[in-house]
Design a protein around this motif. Sequence first.
Motif, PDB file in Angstrom:
ATOM      1  N   SER A 163       0.846  -1.199   0.000  1.00 33.11           N
ATOM      2  CA  SER A 163       0.000   0.000   0.000  1.00 33.11           C
ATOM      3  C   SER A 163       0.881   1.248   0.000  1.00 33.11           C
ATOM      4  CB  SER A 163      -0.913  -0.040   1.219  1.00 33.11           C
ATOM      5  OG  SER A 163      -1.734  -1.181   1.146  1.00 33.11           O
ATOM      6  N   PRO A 164       0.263   2.440  -0.074  1.00 33.59           N
ATOM      7  CA  PRO A 164       1.089   3.657  -0.128  1.00 33.59           C
ATOM      8  C   PRO A 164       2.114   3.744   1.016  1.00 33.59           C
ATOM      9  CG  PRO A 164      -1.172   4.173  -0.624  1.00 33.59           C
ATOM     10  CD  PRO A 164      -1.151   2.726  -0.222  1.00 33.59           C
ATOM     11  N   ARG A 189       8.773  -1.574  -6.579  1.00 36.09           N
ATOM     12  CA  ARG A 189       7.788  -1.105  -5.615  1.00 36.09           C
ATOM     13  C   ARG A 189       8.012  -1.771  -4.239  1.00 36.09           C
ATOM     14  NH1 ARG A 189       3.269   1.370  -4.898  1.00 36.09           N
ATOM     15  NH2 ARG A 189       1.564   0.425  -3.728  1.00 36.09           N
TER      16      ARG A 189
END
Length: 260
Positions: A163-164, A189
């Motif tokens: 998630s962010p 990521r």
Amino acid sequence: MFADAHIHLSDSEYGDRISEIVAIAKQNEVVAMVANSMNLETSKLSLKLAEEHHGLVYAALGIHPWNVNQLASNELEQTVDFISEGAALNKKIIAIGEIGLDPQYAKRKEHKEQQCRVFNEMLQLAERLALPIIVHSRWSAQKILGTLPSYGLRGVLWHWFSSPLDLLPIITERGDYVSEGPPVVFSERIQEVVRHVPLERLLTETDGPVRYHGPFKDKQTTPAFIPEIVRAISEVKKIEESRATEQILRNFSDFFDIRL
Ligand SMILES: [Zn+2]
């Protein structure tokens, strides 16, 4: 020595190969693996595996958000009873997992409500049994963060956190842990996530039998991947591999309260 904090050994893909998978894990210095369940049937199987491979396989039992819509009538109650009874008999249940929320598997309003209800039941169970939780938070980390403070939980492991990044300081300040798996080897990521999580809060996992790209393409996922995951973490964090190995194993012991 290494540990796999999140694998679905009860998945039918592993079937009758479990002894072989466990042997391969041992050869690769993986000294502990946590068999996570998805529903009642895989909870029973995961606990059986933990009993058969005592001291190497541990059970995390619960209902996965993907399974909520297919639960048989009374399956929620039966699962809660099964876990409670197992814990009362001191069986090797070390966490409630895999539990959580996933909006992709709850598009309709009633499905969303049902997913939330099951998640809250699992959190209550974890609180009552004083067990940590292993949480699935895809597209739902913010909502889960809003729910957790209502419960007195012994510990929270954010499995495959993606998630962010701005949520990570909140998560680590709570004292929660994050586990990452094979994508740390090939995904920018996930490498970014690992860069933002203190080493003291990091665990490793495979989430097998999920299949991966990169160097893991066309290979069956087993705990034998863990040494390569730790190597990638040490590169991302620019630290000695031995330091990463030792600290991550210590985190595993601390989080699950297991002496290895
Ligand atoms: Zn999983």
